[in-house]
Write an enzyme that holds these catalytic residues in place. Structure first.
Site, mmCIF file in Angstrom:
data_model
loop_
_atom_site.group_PDB
_atom_site.id
_atom_site.type_symbol
_atom_site.label_atom_id
_atom_site.label_comp_id
_atom_site.label_asym_id
_atom_site.label_seq_id
_atom_site.Cartn_x
_atom_site.Cartn_y
_atom_site.Cartn_z
ATOM 1 C CE1 TYR A 13 -18.184 2.483 95.276
ATOM 2 C CE2 TYR A 13 -17.487 1.966 97.278
ATOM 3 C CZ TYR A 13 -18.620 2.433 96.007
ATOM 4 O OH TYR A 13 -20.175 2.267 97.002
ATOM 5 C CD GLU A 52 -21.283 4.333 93.748
ATOM 6 O OE1 GLU A 52 -22.317 4.697 93.596
ATOM 7 O OE2 GLU A 52 -21.350 3.108 94.801
#
Ligand code: GDP
Ligand code: MN
Length: 403
Positions: free
Chosen positions: A125, A213
């Site tokens: 991530y 993101e």
């Protein structure tokens, strides 16, 4: 402003960020063509078909009409148009769309990047955002990629790596290395990750983004680091100097009432309650929404008509609020500082008369310069409008109107 995954990936690629390659399509035939082109350029023979909507959670989400997931794998060319047909034109419901879901008009046909090899592919991530509290940008990274990052942050906060970047100095090479090191990478994958983070940061700054993101960032079985997903939020206040990016706006993804309000220069956010409100100033609008809640109602919207409210803006505000069928009453709360209350009162009366029969009660609370004069104009207008000067009085009138 948000953009689609395929647009975000093109943006990243233009800054040298490695991405899972893909081609966008709006029909099953187009998806097949895209897959053929991808096969020619990347050699892939498996394809991922990904719904393009402005919401995440697509992989676990479901298309109402067909039961297909929002992200599916096609293991042959022939399978691509079949899988695309299961998504295109359907309504995709994910944890981020709400129960009503979002209509899918486009799919991204992407190369499969989870192919087997020397090691297992691994998901990470990575995000970059603005930390307003510290006045700096922050890179957040985790080895727990692919899953719900909010849950990781809650249950295992130690698994989230944070690196703050002073915008005046920019990302320093040691900072990118620090993040890659903390992610446990070594060898070629380490070098690739440093490059990935560096170009990603350049893209973030260069596009005046407010949020990036990338979940997941993938380490492929042959140690390449690439963006499988890309969520990009741009800073609306910088769009004037990002003309090419501003063009990417997809109005179909936005609330139609918010789009209309934007055209009239009104700052409107649709909410789910039953009391519409029209206020001058964002802070007062927030306080007004609190007051509506205290009086037992729920705000139907946030609406800031700005400092120079007049009959035209009030009318535009009325028209937008009235399109919301849940609205049972409208509260206008104006502080006459720059603008005088009698002017606002006349604006309300004029707008009311132009629109004609407004089916819900209207409470107008005017305070500040010429407040009494404003209240008198409202009360003597003969319209279904009641005036209030104190907040308490306005709250009681709202309560009476909705009960
Ligand atoms: P999101 O669910 O909206 O966040 O969409 P993502 O783009 O993150 O994709 C969801 C999931 O699809 C990923 O977490 C992967 O597990 C899977 N996925 C994406 N690309 C590929 C691929 O190339 N091959 C395989 N096998 N799975 C993929
Ligand atoms: Mn994702």
């Amino acid at each position: 402003m948000n953009i689609h995954e395929y647009q975000a990936k093109e943006l990243l690629k233009s800054y040298g960020v490695r991405i899972q390659e893909g081609i966008v399509a709006d029909s099953p035939e187009g998806a097949l063509e895209a897959a053929k082109k991808l096969n020619a350029s990347t050699g892939t023979s498996w394809y991922v078909i990904k719904a393009q909507i402005h919401a995440g959670g697509r992989g676990k989400g479901m298309v109402n009409e067909t039961g297909s997931r929002g992200v599916v794998l096609a293991k042959s060319l022939e399978d691509v148009p079949v899988k695309a047909a299961g998504i295109l034109g359907g309504t995709l419901v994910t944890i981020q769309t709400g129960a009503e879901g979002k209509k899918v008009n486009k799919v991204l046909v992407a190369e499969d990047v989870y192919y087997p090899g020397a090691s297992e592919p691994k998901e990470y991530y990575l995000s970059i955002l603005l930390d307003r509290g510290r006045g700096s940008n922050v890179i957040m990274a985790s080895t727990e990629g692919g899953m719900d990052i909010e849950e990781v942050a809650e249950k295992h906060p130690e698994k989230i790596i944070k690196e703050w970047i002073d915008p005046k100095v920019g990302l320093q090479p040691f900072q990118a290395r620090k993040v890659a090191f903390k992610l446990g990478l070594e060898g070629n994958a380490f070098k690739e990750m440093v490059k990935f983070i560096t170009s990603l940061y350049n893209a973030y700054v260069g596009s005046d983004a407010a949020q990036f993101e990338i979940n997941p960032v993938l380490k492929t079985s042959d140690d390449k680091i690439l963006a499988v997903d890309a969520k990009v939020g741009l800073d609306d206040n910088a769009l004037y100097r990002q003309k090419a990016l501003a063009e990417l706006r997809d109005i179909a993804e936005e609330d139609p009432l918010e789009v209309e309000a934007g055209k009239s220069g009104l700052n409107y956010v649709k909410l789910d309650g039953n009391v519409g409100c029209m206020v001058n100033g964002a802070g007062l609008a927030m306080a007004t929404m609190d007051m509506i809640k205290l009086s037992g109602g729920e705000p139907a919207n946030f609406l800031d008509v700005g400092g120079g409210a007049n009959a035209v803006t009030v009318e535009a505000g009325f028209r937008i609020i009235l399109q919301d069928p849940n609205v049972k009453a409208i509260l206008i709360n104006v502080f006459g500082g720059i603008v005088r209350c009698d002017r606002i009162a006349n604006g309300v009366v004029e707008a009311y008369k132009t629109i004609g029969n407004i089916p819900v009660p209207i409470i107008v609370r005017l305070q500040g310069t010429n407040a009494e004069e404003g209240a008198r104009i409202i009360d003597e207008s003969g319209l279904k409008v009641s005036s209030a000067i104190t907040l308490k009085d306005a709250a009681e009138k709202v309560k009476a109107a909705i009960s």
